[in-house]
Design an enzyme around this catalytic site. Structure first.
Site, PDB file in Angstrom:
ATOM      1  CB  THR A  45      -0.936   0.049   1.227  1.00 10.21           C
ATOM      2  OG1 THR A  45      -0.161   0.004   2.421  1.00 10.21           O
ATOM      3  CG2 THR A  45      -1.932  -1.088   1.193  1.00 10.21           C
ATOM      4  CD  GLU A 103      -3.053   0.862   5.717  1.00  5.96           C
ATOM      5  OE1 GLU A 103      -2.092   0.101   5.493  1.00  5.96           O
ATOM      6  OE2 GLU A 103      -3.948   0.624   6.544  1.00  5.96           O
TER       7      GLU A 103
END
Length: 167
Positions: A45, A103
């Protein structure tokens, strides 16, 4: 915090929740997260600082969203390219985070990480609320299902048109 088996998690409702005021855009420098995305989840991420968005996020539910991400620095090798994105905004209950995070998982394999890069995330839709899971396997399966949902959703004409305007 309810437990769900992988089979149940796959059948849980995605895309049936109304979230007003979309799209929204987040921008920021990619910072180091907890280091779990790539290692434990197989889902790297790009995390951005949440502080500039704390007030805005009070208007939006925690959960999983989809959209596109792009790099805004002309020196980036990925400048002006947009990437399908599944993203989490929230506390990640499986890990019992004490800090809310943003994220974004760019759905593409990159050879390099991009800490320090400036990223723009256009959030176009809401997939589901945060769910807690009793096992890592359940969480990983839910992430895979969220990515599949994102890819399918972004193939619709309205979202293809949105992406074409970005590139």
């Amino acid at each position: 915090s309810t437990s769900r088996s992988p089979q149940v998690a796959r059948k849980l409702s995605r895309g049936t929740y109304e979230v007003p005021k979309l799209p929204i855009t987040f921008e920021g420098e990619v910072i180091k997260g907890f280091g779990r995305g790539s290692k434990e989840l197989g889902c790297p991420t790009a995390n951005i600082p949440i502080e500039p968005y704390e007030d805005l996020l009070k208007e939006y539910p925690n959960g999983v969203y989809f959209g596109y991400s792009s790099f805004t620095n002309p020196r980036s090798p990925h400048y002006k390219k947009s990437f399908p994105t599944a993203m989490s905004i929230g506390w990640n209950p499986y890990y019992k985070n004490e800090k809310k995070t943003i994220e974004a998982h760019l759905i593409r394999t990159f050879d390099e990480d991009f800490y320090g890069e400036h990223i723009r995330i256009d959030v176009l839709g809401y997939i589901r609320p945060e769910w807690n899971f009793t096992s890592l396997d359940q969480l990983i399966q839910a992430i895979k299902d969220d990515i599949e949902y994102t890819n399918n959703k972004l193939e619709s004409p309205a979202f293809v048109q949105y992406r074409n305007k970005m590139d």
